[in-house]
Design a protein around this motif. Structure first.
Motif, PDB file in Angstrom:
ATOM      1  N   CYS A 118      71.749  73.311  36.908  1.00  0.00           N
ATOM      2  CA  CYS A 118      71.061  72.792  35.719  1.00  0.00           C
ATOM      3  C   CYS A 118      71.705  71.472  35.301  1.00  0.00           C
ATOM      4  O   CYS A 118      72.934  71.396  35.181  1.00  0.00           O
ATOM      5  CB  CYS A 118      71.135  73.802  34.576  1.00  0.00           C
ATOM      6  SG  CYS A 118      70.499  75.448  35.000  1.00  0.00           S
ATOM      7  N   ARG A 176      70.643  78.029  26.383  1.00  0.00           N
ATOM      8  CA  ARG A 176      70.427  77.341  27.666  1.00  0.00           C
ATOM      9  C   ARG A 176      71.352  77.925  28.731  1.00  0.00           C
ATOM     10  O   ARG A 176      71.010  77.954  29.922  1.00  0.00           O
ATOM     11  CB  ARG A 176      70.614  75.831  27.516  1.00  0.00           C
ATOM     12  CG  ARG A 176      72.030  75.310  27.742  1.00  0.00           C
ATOM     13  CD  ARG A 176      72.153  73.838  27.461  1.00  0.00           C
ATOM     14  NE  ARG A 176      73.400  73.264  27.921  1.00  0.00           N
ATOM     15  CZ  ARG A 176      74.592  73.453  27.373  1.00  0.00           C
ATOM     16  NH1 ARG A 176      74.721  74.241  26.318  1.00  0.00           N
ATOM     17  NH2 ARG A 176      75.666  72.867  27.871  1.00  0.00           N
ATOM     18  N   THR A 186      64.879  80.515  24.555  1.00  0.00           N
ATOM     19  CA  THR A 186      65.501  80.845  25.838  1.00  0.00           C
ATOM     20  C   THR A 186      64.463  80.880  26.951  1.00  0.00           C
ATOM     21  O   THR A 186      64.695  80.365  28.055  1.00  0.00           O
ATOM     22  CB  THR A 186      66.229  82.202  25.755  1.00  0.00           C
ATOM     23  OG1 THR A 186      67.147  82.183  24.660  1.00  0.00           O
ATOM     24  CG2 THR A 186      66.983  82.501  27.043  1.00  0.00           C
ATOM     25  N   ILE A 232      63.406  77.325  27.866  1.00  0.00           N
ATOM     26  CA  ILE A 232      64.442  76.658  28.662  1.00  0.00           C
ATOM     27  C   ILE A 232      64.429  77.176  30.095  1.00  0.00           C
ATOM     28  O   ILE A 232      64.547  76.409  31.054  1.00  0.00           O
ATOM     29  CB  ILE A 232      65.831  76.867  28.023  1.00  0.00           C
ATOM     30  CG1 ILE A 232      65.897  76.190  26.658  1.00  0.00           C
ATOM     31  CG2 ILE A 232      66.923  76.311  28.929  1.00  0.00           C
ATOM     32  CD1 ILE A 232      67.145  76.525  25.866  1.00  0.00           C
ATOM     33  N   THR A 250      61.838  75.476  32.024  1.00  0.00           N
ATOM     34  CA  THR A 250      62.194  74.106  32.405  1.00  0.00           C
ATOM     35  C   THR A 250      63.181  74.094  33.570  1.00  0.00           C
ATOM     36  O   THR A 250      63.235  73.116  34.317  1.00  0.00           O
ATOM     37  CB  THR A 250      62.797  73.326  31.220  1.00  0.00           C
ATOM     38  OG1 THR A 250      64.059  73.903  30.848  1.00  0.00           O
ATOM     39  CG2 THR A 250      61.857  73.326  30.027  1.00  0.00           C
ATOM     40  N   TYR A 251      63.958  75.166  33.716  1.00  0.00           N
ATOM     41  CA  TYR A 251      64.889  75.277  34.837  1.00  0.00           C
ATOM     42  C   TYR A 251      64.206  75.829  36.096  1.00  0.00           C
ATOM     43  O   TYR A 251      64.857  76.067  37.113  1.00  0.00           O
ATOM     44  CB  TYR A 251      66.044  76.216  34.483  1.00  0.00           C
ATOM     45  CG  TYR A 251      67.034  75.667  33.475  1.00  0.00           C
ATOM     46  CD1 TYR A 251      67.150  74.308  33.225  1.00  0.00           C
ATOM     47  CD2 TYR A 251      67.875  76.533  32.773  1.00  0.00           C
ATOM     48  CE1 TYR A 251      68.060  73.822  32.308  1.00  0.00           C
ATOM     49  CE2 TYR A 251      68.793  76.060  31.850  1.00  0.00           C
ATOM     50  CZ  TYR A 251      68.882  74.698  31.623  1.00  0.00           C
ATOM     51  OH  TYR A 251      69.797  74.231  30.707  1.00  0.00           O
TER      52      TYR A 251
END
Length: 365
Positions: free
Chosen positions: A93, A216, A239, A242, A245-246
Motif C-alpha cells: 500500500c 487503513r 475501512t 479503503i 482502493t487497495y
C-alpha cells in the motif's frame, strides 16, 4: 544508532508515510537521510526549509531514544518497512507506515488474513452473525484482525480467542495504554494468541483523527474485509472504502431494509462495493479457500511444482511470497508488458498452478 534514526524519522512533524518513502528513495537509507546537509535535503521535491532544518538538526533523536527505552522495557517489537517481519500485504500500500510497533505471538505474515469490522452499538442480529461466522472460520487456517473498539470489533476478538483463532488488534494510539480501558483484559489475552499493533508511538492519545489512519492499516493487512453490521456512516464503511482502493476484496452481510445498522452493509452490496455473504462457505467460495490442515498448508507453500518455465517460476515465486498479487504488481516486478504476462498467467491457470480472483488478482492453488 540505526534503530534510533528509524524512530526519529517517524517523529518529525510534517513527514508522513509517503514523504518518508520519498526520502528513503532519494537517500538510499535512513542513515543517509540524517547525514544529509540542509542544502542536499532542499534538493528533494516537497522538502521545504522547515523540514530540511528539522531533519538536519537531528533534534528528534532524543525523543527516539526515549521511545527506544520504552519499547525495550515493555518487550515491544519494531517492524521497519524493509524488515522481513513487516507485513507484506501492508507494504504494497502506497501510504503504509514505514514503522510499526508490535507486541504479541502471532505472525504478521500469515497465509490468510480476514479483517472483521462493524457497528459499535451492535444489535443482537449483528452479534449472532459475528459469533456464528467466526466459529465457522475455525477450520480455515485464518488470522482475524480488527480495531479493539466496542461492538463488532471486540466481539470479533473475543470469538477468535474462544475458537483458538489468532487475532490482532490494530490501535489508534500508542502501546502504553488500551482504549477503551474496559478492553484491557481482552487485550492481555490477545497477546497469548495474537497481538496488538500500531503505527503510533507511546504517549499518543486515542484522538479522533487517528482512527481513519488505524482503519487503513486494518484494510491493508487483510486479504478480505468483512463488514458484519454497519450504519450508513462510520468507521466500518471507511475501512471498506479503503480496502476497495487497495484492490482488496470486501464482503458484507445483508440486513433488513428498515434497520439503521444494516443500511451501511446494504449500501455496500447495492453499489457493488462489497460481495454479499451469508456464512464462511460463501467466503471460501469467493476467496477459493478450502478447509485444510495448517501443517499441510504450510508445507504446500514451500513446494515448487516441477515442469515450469523460467518465466512461470518467476511469477510463481512472487505470488508465493505475497500470498496474493494483482496483475499490475506482478507486471511491475517482472518488468514485462501486460500482454506477455497475460499469456503466462493464462498458461499457469491451465496448469492449475494459480487461480484468478476478483480484482484481477491471483493466488496459488
Amino acid at each position: 544508532m540505526n534503530i534510533l534514526e528509524k524512530i526519529a524519522l517517524t517523529k518529525i512533524k510534517g513527514i508522513g508515510p509517503k514523504l518518508s518513502r520519498t526520502l528513503l528513495a532519494y537517500n538510499g537509507s535512513v542513515e543517509e537521510i540524517f547525514r544529509s546537509s540542509k542544502k542536499q535535503l532542499l534538493a528533494i521535491p516537497t522538502i521545504g526549509e522547515v523540514l530540511a532544518e528539522n531533519i538536519a538538526s537531528k533534534s528528534y533523536l532524543k525523543e527516539a531514544e526515549e521511545e527506544y527505552n520504552f519499547i525495550q522495557k515493555h518487550g515491544i517489537e519494531i517492524a521497519w518497512i524493509e524488515d522481513k517481519i513487516y507485513p507484506k500485504r501492508l507494504k504494497n500500500c502506497e501510504d503504509a507506515p514505514i514503522l510499526l510497533y508490535y507486541k504479541g505471538t502471532a505472525s504478521l505474515n500469515p497465509s490468510r488474513v480476514i479483517s472483521i469490522v462493524g457497528a459499535r452499538n451492535a444489535t443482537n442480529y449483528g452479534k449472532r452473525i459475528c459469533e456464528d461466522f467466526i466459529q465457522q472460520l475455525s477450520d480455515f487456517d485464518v488470522q482475524i484482525i480488527s480495531g479493539l473498539a466496542y461492538g463488532i470489533d471486540s466481539l470479533a476478538h473475543r470469538q477468535s480467542l474462544k475458537n483458538n483463532i489468532p487475532t490482532i488488534g490494530i490501535l489508534g494510539h500508542g502501546l502504553d495504554r488500551i482504549y477503551p480501558a474496559t478492553h484491557r483484559e481482552l487485550a492481555s489475552r490477545m497477546l497469548e494468541n495474537g497481538g496488538l499493533l500500531t503505527e503510533f508511538p507511546s504517549g499518543t492519545n486515542p484522538d479522533r483523527q487517528n482512527f481513519p489512519m488505524r482503519n487503513r492499516i486494518i484494510a491493508g493487512l487483510s486479504d478480505v474485509t468483512i463488514v458484519v453490521e454497519a450504519a450508513i456512516k462510520g468507521g466500518a464503511l471507511i475501512t471498506a472504502e479503503i480496502a476497495n482502493t487497495y484492490n482488496r476484496d470486501v464482503c458484507a452481510f445483508p440486513g433488513g431494509i428498515d434497520q439503521d445498522y444494516s443500511a451501511g452493509c446494504n449500501y455496500l452490496i447495492k453499489t457493488n462495493r462489497a460481495h454479499l455473504i451469508r456464512n464462511a462457505e460463501d467466503l471460501s467460495y469467493l476467496m477459493n479457500w478450502s478447509k485444510e490442515d495448517k501443517k499441510a498448508h504450510a508445507k504446500q507453500l514451500n513446494l515448487i511444482p516441477p515442469d515450469m518455465s523460467k518465466d512461470e517460476k518467476k511469477v510463481y515465486e512472487y505470488i508465493k511470497e505475497h500470498e496474493k498479487a494483482s496483475i499490475d504488481d506482478i507486471a511491475l516486478f517482472c518488468d514485462w508488458p501486460q500482454s506477455k504476462l497475460a499469456i503466462i498467467l493464462l498458461e499457469m491457470e491451465m496448469k492449475s498452478l494459480i487461480v484468478s480472483l476478483p480484482g484481477k488478482t491471483y493466488k496459488l492453488i
